[in-house]
Enzyme design. Sequence first.
Site: not given
Length: 432
Positions: A22-23, A119, A124, A307, A399
């Site tokens: 994803k990233n 978030c 961030r 993560d 997500r």
Amino acid sequence: MEQYVIKGGRPLEGEVTIAGAKNAALGILAAAVMTDQEVTIENVPNVRDTRVLLQAIQGIGARVRYIDEHTVAICGGTINPNTDLCVDEYIRKIRASYYLLGALLGKYNHSQVALPGGCDIGARPIDLHIKGFEALGAHVDIANGMISVEADELIGSHIYMDVISVGATINVMMAAVMANGKTTIENAAKEPHIVDVANFLNSMGANIKGAGTDVIRIRGVKSLHGTTYSIIPDQIEAGTFMVAAAATRGNVLIKNVIPKHLEATTAKLEEIGCEVEEFDDAVRVRAPHVLHRTHVKTLPYPGYPTDMQPQMAVTLALSNGTSIITESIFENRFKYVAELSRMGAHIRVEGNTAILDGVETFTGANVAAPDLRAGAALVIAALVANDFSTVCDIKYIQRGYEKFDEKLRGLGALIEKVETDKEIQKFKLKVG
Ligand code: EPZ
């Protein structure tokens, strides 16, 4: 509201195939608009964040063609640079729309994107993104919740990143690829997805060297051309299934991975007593009944990934003895602890450190996912509890994890995505 209902207590066993990262995909999809020619991107994970970013890319006028579930063709040639290249409503949904700042600045010398919110895991800020754009000669203005960047000409520069930042490294790299002259990014992030974005840009004709080290050197080129590129496997999805195998005392083969990208997670699982067998593009995790304690400190790659912090916390909460986790990247990444404690975990949080006193197992509970990775961690905890649990707010999990419940069912988990209490009762009757 969609939620997962789970009956835990069974070890995960079998094989699971990992999707694209994803990233890496979020940076690559944004960078794809930097050429007027068509770009084909393969192994795109079909998750909420990539779908929303593709909507944002269409929203600024690029042509997006879905070739199959994981392959998309993007053509930035249909973007009208004279309109205000404004990305607004989408940024609220995902943070990574801000990659369009760097991509559009790098191509058109201007763009405007709604400021990403903070978030659940921390403030961030984006000061380093701004520092990089300004070093390249752009004027940055923040007003009315929008960040606008504009430059008469982008000129190569020497940029030192005060903090190692994945997003700022990718964003500044994109802004610099067609600047006049040479750009050096010092103290750059070294994650595999940085390397993937750099390799993608180089396949479009960029001249980037040193990605994956802490010094990235970019020689500006006049233009970029079309390409076909396949995204690397997702190291965090892979790590999540590795840790789920450990927590449930299972035996799982995780396929379509790059074992080197998983080294920090592998090392920690071996420290607590798991057996991790590495193959060319797969790893097998076998877990003993008794897991040992250890210490974990999250660091930029190749350190232990932030993560993967919530997921490892679940496993350490079940390990013999007292473990310690130090979260050094984000200031608020223990929000899952309250929910985990409702399942019987004994965890104390002091500042950016969690102290985990291992327990035998968890009890079932109705919990809510506070963010993407914490949500995945709570699912793992529910898979351990020999009981019924529900996990709501699964939109966070969706997500970043493609077909998460389906993949877990493929490993023998009793988990279903439901919307009503009636469906929950039906599941309970079915699994008994
Ligand atoms: C990326 O976020 C990932 N998101 C995050 O993954 C991941 O946790 C993070 O990198 C760290 O690996 C995407 O790639 C879309 P950072 P990013 O900039 O780029 C500070 C997930 O679960 N900082 O590397 O936003 C920041 O506050 C998500 O997939 C500044 O101070 O993270 C943090 O303390 C969650 N100023 C540290 O740097 C800046 O301008 C690392 O953040 C930028 C960042």
